[in-house]
Scaffold this motif. Structure first.
Motif, PDB file in Angstrom:
ATOM      1  N   THR A 124       0.846  -1.194   0.000  1.00 12.92           N
ATOM      2  CA  THR A 124       0.000   0.000   0.000  1.00 12.92           C
ATOM      3  C   THR A 124       0.878   1.240   0.000  1.00 12.92           C
ATOM      4  OG1 THR A 124      -0.097   0.087   2.414  1.00 12.92           O
ATOM      5  CG2 THR A 124      -1.842  -1.147   1.302  1.00 12.92           C
ATOM      6  N   TYR A 125       0.318   2.321  -0.533  1.00 16.16           N
ATOM      7  CA  TYR A 125       0.988   3.622  -0.484  1.00 16.16           C
ATOM      8  C   TYR A 125      -0.072   4.661  -0.207  1.00 16.16           C
ATOM      9  CZ  TYR A 125       3.971   7.548  -1.603  1.00 16.16           C
ATOM     10  OH  TYR A 125       4.690   8.718  -1.516  1.00 16.16           O
ATOM     11  N   LEU A 126       0.091   5.403   0.872  1.00 17.95           N
ATOM     12  CA  LEU A 126      -0.877   6.386   1.339  1.00 17.95           C
ATOM     13  C   LEU A 126      -2.261   5.773   1.510  1.00 17.95           C
ATOM     14  CD1 LEU A 126       0.167   9.563  -0.691  1.00 17.95           C
ATOM     15  CD2 LEU A 126       0.637   9.060   1.699  1.00 17.95           C
ATOM     16  N   GLY A 127      -2.301   4.538   1.983  1.00 14.02           N
ATOM     17  CA  GLY A 127      -3.564   3.858   2.259  1.00 14.02           C
ATOM     18  C   GLY A 127      -4.194   3.184   1.063  1.00 14.02           C
ATOM     19  N   ASN A 128      -3.644   3.348  -0.111  1.00 15.57           N
ATOM     20  CA  ASN A 128      -4.176   2.729  -1.333  1.00 15.57           C
ATOM     21  C   ASN A 128      -3.343   1.509  -1.683  1.00 15.57           C
ATOM     22  OD1 ASN A 128      -6.061   4.877  -1.690  1.00 15.57           O
ATOM     23  ND2 ASN A 128      -4.414   6.109  -2.561  1.00 15.57           N
ATOM     24  N   SER A 129      -4.022   0.421  -2.043  1.00 15.50           N
ATOM     25  CA  SER A 129      -3.262  -0.777  -2.412  1.00 15.50           C
ATOM     26  C   SER A 129      -2.674  -0.610  -3.806  1.00 15.50           C
ATOM     27  CB  SER A 129      -4.154  -2.020  -2.353  1.00 15.50           C
ATOM     28  OG  SER A 129      -5.167  -1.928  -3.326  1.00 15.50           O
ATOM     29  N   ILE A 130      -1.525  -1.179  -3.998  1.00 14.57           N
ATOM     30  CA  ILE A 130      -0.825  -1.127  -5.288  1.00 14.57           C
ATOM     31  C   ILE A 130      -1.165  -2.416  -6.031  1.00 14.57           C
ATOM     32  CG2 ILE A 130       1.429  -1.003  -6.407  1.00 14.57           C
ATOM     33  CD1 ILE A 130       2.408   0.506  -3.920  1.00 14.57           C
ATOM     34  N   PRO A 131      -1.745  -2.319  -7.244  1.00 14.57           N
ATOM     35  CA  PRO A 131      -2.221  -3.525  -7.936  1.00 14.57           C
ATOM     36  C   PRO A 131      -1.136  -4.352  -8.624  1.00 14.57           C
ATOM     37  CG  PRO A 131      -2.688  -1.602  -9.258  1.00 14.57           C
ATOM     38  CD  PRO A 131      -2.094  -1.112  -7.961  1.00 14.57           C
ATOM     39  N   PHE A 132       0.128  -3.997  -8.433  1.00 16.07           N
ATOM     40  CA  PHE A 132       1.206  -4.712  -9.103  1.00 16.07           C
ATOM     41  C   PHE A 132       2.099  -5.395  -8.079  1.00 16.07           C
ATOM     42  CE2 PHE A 132       0.305  -0.944 -11.747  1.00 16.07           C
ATOM     43  CZ  PHE A 132      -0.145  -1.583 -12.891  1.00 16.07           C
ATOM     44  N   THR A 133       2.756  -6.465  -8.513  1.00 16.38           N
ATOM     45  CA  THR A 133       3.748  -7.120  -7.658  1.00 16.38           C
ATOM     46  C   THR A 133       5.048  -6.322  -7.715  1.00 16.38           C
ATOM     47  OG1 THR A 133       4.551  -8.522  -9.437  1.00 16.38           O
ATOM     48  CG2 THR A 133       2.718  -9.385  -8.087  1.00 16.38           C
ATOM     49  N   LEU A 134       5.943  -6.615  -6.802  1.00 12.59           N
ATOM     50  CA  LEU A 134       7.221  -5.892  -6.767  1.00 12.59           C
ATOM     51  C   LEU A 134       8.024  -6.074  -8.054  1.00 12.59           C
ATOM     52  CD1 LEU A 134       9.122  -4.092  -5.164  1.00 12.59           C
ATOM     53  CD2 LEU A 134      10.083  -6.136  -4.132  1.00 12.59           C
ATOM     54  N   PRO A 135       8.159  -7.285  -8.612  1.00  5.74           N
ATOM     55  CA  PRO A 135       8.892  -7.402  -9.891  1.00  5.74           C
ATOM     56  C   PRO A 135       8.238  -6.610 -11.019  1.00  5.74           C
ATOM     57  CG  PRO A 135       8.697  -9.544  -8.856  1.00  5.74           C
ATOM     58  CD  PRO A 135       7.851  -8.606  -8.064  1.00  5.74           C
ATOM     59  N   ALA A 136       6.915  -6.555 -11.035  1.00  4.34           N
ATOM     60  CA  ALA A 136       6.238  -5.782 -12.079  1.00  4.34           C
ATOM     61  C   ALA A 136       6.518  -4.293 -11.918  1.00  4.34           C
ATOM     62  CB  ALA A 136       4.734  -6.044 -12.033  1.00  4.34           C
ATOM     63  N   VAL A 137       6.502  -3.801 -10.682  1.00  3.91           N
ATOM     64  CA  VAL A 137       6.798  -2.385 -10.430  1.00  3.91           C
ATOM     65  C   VAL A 137       8.231  -2.064 -10.852  1.00  3.91           C
ATOM     66  CG1 VAL A 137       7.111  -0.656  -8.618  1.00  3.91           C
ATOM     67  CG2 VAL A 137       5.089  -2.100  -8.603  1.00  3.91           C
ATOM     68  N   LEU A 138       9.167  -2.938 -10.531  1.00  2.00           N
ATOM     69  CA  LEU A 138      10.561  -2.719 -10.929  1.00  2.00           C
ATOM     70  C   LEU A 138      10.713  -2.720 -12.447  1.00  2.00           C
ATOM     71  CD1 LEU A 138      12.465  -4.838  -8.255  1.00  2.00           C
ATOM     72  CD2 LEU A 138      12.197  -2.359  -8.354  1.00  2.00           C
ATOM     73  N   GLY A 139      10.019  -3.627 -13.121  1.00  2.61           N
ATOM     74  CA  GLY A 139      10.064  -3.668 -14.587  1.00  2.61           C
ATOM     75  C   GLY A 139       9.480  -2.410 -15.213  1.00  2.61           C
ATOM     76  N   ILE A 140       8.338  -1.968 -14.687  1.00  2.00           N
ATOM     77  CA  ILE A 140       7.712  -0.749 -15.199  1.00  2.00           C
ATOM     78  C   ILE A 140       8.640   0.448 -14.984  1.00  2.00           C
ATOM     79  CG2 ILE A 140       5.810   0.868 -14.811  1.00  2.00           C
ATOM     80  CD1 ILE A 140       4.078  -1.643 -14.153  1.00  2.00           C
ATOM     81  N   GLN A 141       9.231   0.527 -13.806  1.00  2.00           N
ATOM     82  CA  GLN A 141      10.147   1.635 -13.520  1.00  2.00           C
ATOM     83  C   GLN A 141      11.354   1.601 -14.453  1.00  2.00           C
ATOM     84  OE1 GLN A 141      11.663   1.857  -9.540  1.00  2.00           O
ATOM     85  NE2 GLN A 141      12.884   3.662  -9.984  1.00  2.00           N
ATOM     86  N   LEU A 142      11.891   0.418 -14.694  1.00  2.00           N
ATOM     87  CA  LEU A 142      13.043   0.290 -15.582  1.00  2.00           C
ATOM     88  C   LEU A 142      12.705   0.789 -16.986  1.00  2.00           C
ATOM     89  CD1 LEU A 142      15.954  -0.823 -16.000  1.00  2.00           C
ATOM     90  CD2 LEU A 142      14.866  -2.926 -16.773  1.00  2.00           C
ATOM     91  N   VAL A 143      11.553   0.382 -17.507  1.00  2.31           N
ATOM     92  CA  VAL A 143      11.160   0.790 -18.862  1.00  2.31           C
ATOM     93  C   VAL A 143      10.916   2.298 -18.922  1.00  2.31           C
ATOM     94  CG1 VAL A 143       9.313   0.580 -20.581  1.00  2.31           C
ATOM     95  CG2 VAL A 143      10.253  -1.470 -19.516  1.00  2.31           C
ATOM     96  N   LEU A 144      10.200   2.834 -17.939  1.00  3.12           N
ATOM     97  CA  LEU A 144       9.899   4.269 -17.956  1.00  3.12           C
ATOM     98  C   LEU A 144      11.155   5.127 -17.789  1.00  3.12           C
ATOM     99  CD1 LEU A 144       6.580   4.387 -15.897  1.00  3.12           C
ATOM    100  CD2 LEU A 144       6.867   4.642 -18.366  1.00  3.12           C
ATOM    101  N   MET A 145      12.044   4.732 -16.882  1.00  4.45           N
ATOM    102  CA  MET A 145      13.271   5.511 -16.672  1.00  4.45           C
ATOM    103  C   MET A 145      14.196   5.406 -17.882  1.00  4.45           C
ATOM    104  SD  MET A 145      13.047   7.164 -13.884  1.00  4.45           S
ATOM    105  CE  MET A 145      14.700   7.639 -13.496  1.00  4.45           C
TER     106      MET A 145
END
Length: 154
Positions: A124-145
């Motif tokens: 969660t972040y600021l009380g909202n659940s994050i719909p992605f797993t940690l590897p997915a978040v890292l992959g998305i961040q890698l592509v966007l950056m």
């Protein structure tokens, strides 16, 4: 005077000539000239007693002559490294701000932030659940950056 002697004979000679000019021109002007000379001196060396490379002349803020592998010999590389350091510092400040916002709003603290990964629950972040797993978040961040860096370097 000990500090001046460690800075080199050139700055010592500049100080002596400034002191002589001060006696001739008056005290106020000598003080102004002394400030100019002090600003022109290099701030120091990362390794006391060692010599700085010639291409690190103290013109860049924070330049203490540290380049053991000679990566900054090319002026273009040196300016690119400076730009990258500024960019990374800004991202670090934004990350610190993100941590402070969570703490200030009472939505969690940095000690309990990774608890979701240990328990196997949803993040969660600021009380909202994050719909992605940690590897997915890292992959998305890698592509966007990577995309942002490629676009910035065009």
């Amino acid at each position: 005077m000990q500090k001046a002697s460690t800075m080199g004979t050139r700055s010592l000679a500049l100080r002596q000539s400034t002191a002589q000019a001060g006696r001739v021109c008056g005290g106020r002007r000598a003080a102004a000239m002394e400030r100019v000379v002090r600003r022109a001196e290099k701030a120091g060396n990362w390794y006391p007693g060692g010599d700085s490379p010639d291409y690190l002349d103290g013109s860049i803020p924070g330049d203490y002559g540290f380049d053991p592998f000679g990566l900054g010999k090319d002026k273009g590389n040196l300016m690119r490294f400076r730009e990258a350091e500024l960019l990374h510092g800004r991202w670090a400040m934004l990350g610190a701000l993100g941590c402070l916002v969570v703490e200030a709003t009472g939505q969690g603290n940095w000690l309990q932030a990774p608890q979701w990964a240990i328990d196997g629950t949803a993040a969660t972040y600021l009380g909202n659940s994050i719909p992605f797993t940690l590897p997915a978040v890292l992959g998305i961040q890698l592509v966007l950056m990577a995309g942002a860096e490629i676009k910035r370097n065009e």
